[in-house]
Design an enzyme around this catalytic site. Structure first.
Site, mmCIF file in Angstrom:
data_model
loop_
_atom_site.group_PDB
_atom_site.id
_atom_site.type_symbol
_atom_site.label_atom_id
_atom_site.label_comp_id
_atom_site.label_asym_id
_atom_site.label_seq_id
_atom_site.Cartn_x
_atom_site.Cartn_y
_atom_site.Cartn_z
ATOM 1 N N ASP A 182 -8.011 52.472 -44.349
ATOM 2 C CA ASP A 182 -7.870 52.643 -42.895
ATOM 3 C C ASP A 182 -7.767 54.138 -42.572
ATOM 4 O OD1 ASP A 182 -5.396 52.830 -44.194
ATOM 5 O OD2 ASP A 182 -4.266 52.081 -42.469
ATOM 6 N N HIS A 202 0.890 59.621 -51.477
ATOM 7 C CA HIS A 202 0.639 58.240 -51.077
ATOM 8 C C HIS A 202 -0.642 57.627 -51.671
ATOM 9 C CE1 HIS A 202 4.156 57.759 -48.685
ATOM 10 N NE2 HIS A 202 3.761 58.491 -47.655
#
Length: 320
Positions: free
Chosen positions: A11, A245
């Site tokens: 995303d 991340h």
């Protein structure tokens, strides 16, 4: 020769973009497709970002538009305060993107590629897990045909790393808890790279500056796209840098030895005050038998990481 056939479910997202560039610079990977999903921003924006990234990076892999909403609840508002209004750190993007999406929905692309390469495809998922859940819903047998599933998501409280959007929930999981629970209880081999490890790997400002100064065109891009993200971390966390991340879900596939894992079934709380919390029952836990846990396969949760080695691997990809 590439060793890993992968689908990158994403995303984009600043850290998504940084993870994708890392993946596509590594000779170990054969990128079969990019699939997009609602999350950091709406599906139209993240799909446009994926198309632009694929175009800019010169990738031949198809880009498929995925789920616009979670399985059983309305879409969230995204995180423009984290990734910028356009999701790519508010970099100036062209008005038109030459690439167009694959005509198939993302779940269909996942099913088709897994069936075309049985036992060979690893799914790298760095957003909400809606597309993976839809793929399972349409063709449950693919669970037995994937090589593995590497997910950036969740938080298990190791060294105090709990939620980042609620006290217990991480953003990707909270964006679609029902999908996450379906994916984590399916009979395929999952490794979760949650905040327990991703928040241990900090790319400091000096590290990012070095990439920008000595990493060529890619380094310039990585430094530019990370500036808005760094500003968010400075405001919210008080340090000059960013959490790595999503790149850890890529590192896990090629260098699993850099992580310490704990095995056991994983469930996701769906609803209530702990909505989106990920909970593991570790193997060997002294708990009475329970139908909430015992019928489900053990999955791997990363609980420790060789931070220095991960940072060196990422940097050397662009500097060596």
């Amino acid at each position: 020769m590439p060793r890993y056939k992968v689908i990158f479910d994403t995303d984009p997202g600043v850290d998504d973009a940084m993870a994708l560039r890392f993946l596509t610079r590594r000779p170990e990977f054969d990128l079969l497709a990019i699939t997009t999903v609602h999350g950091n921003l709406d599906i139209d924006t993240v799909t446009r970002n994926a198309l632009w990234l694929a175009d800019w990076m010169g990738l031949s892999a198809p880009v498929a538009r995925g789920a616009a909403t979670p399985l059983d609840r309305p879409a969230g508002t995204g995180a423009p305060h984290v990734h910028g209004a356009n999701g790519i750190g508010d970099l100036t993007l062209p008005d038109q993107v030459a690439r167009t999406p694959d005509p198939r929905p993302a779940w269909q692309v996942i099913v088709d590629l897994v069936r075309a390469h049985p036992g060979e495809v690893t799914l790298i998922a760095v957003g909400p897990l809606t597309n993976l859940a839809l793929a399972l819903r349409h063709d449950p047998a693919i669970a037995g045909l994937v090589a593995g599933v590497s997910i950036m998501g969740g938080a298990f409280g190791t060294r105090g790393h709990a939620g980042n959007v609620t006290p217990v929930a991480e953003a990707n999981i909270l964006a679609d808890p029902e999908a996450a629970d379906a994916v984590l209880t399916a009979a395929w081999p999952v490794t979760l790279l949650g905040l327990d490890v991703t928040q241990e790997v900090v790319m400091q400002a000096a590290y990012l500056d070095r990439l920008g100064a000595h990493g060529g065109a890619d380094g310039v891009f990585l430094r530019a796209v990370s500036r808005f993200y760094q500003d968010f971390h400075e405001r919210s966390r008080g340090f000059a840098g960013i959490f790595a991340h999503d790149s850890l879900a890529v590192v896990n596939v090629m260098a699993p030895e850099l992580f310490t894992r704990r095995r056991g079934p994983v469930r996701v709380v769906c609803g209530g005050i702990a909505d989106g919390q990920t909970i593991q029952k570790p193997e060997g836990a002294l708990c009475p038998p329970s139908p909430a846990w015992d019928p489900y396969p053990s999955q791997s949760v990363a609980v420790d990481v060789d931070t220095a080695a991960v940072l060196a691997l990422y940097a050397d990809t662009f500097l060596a």
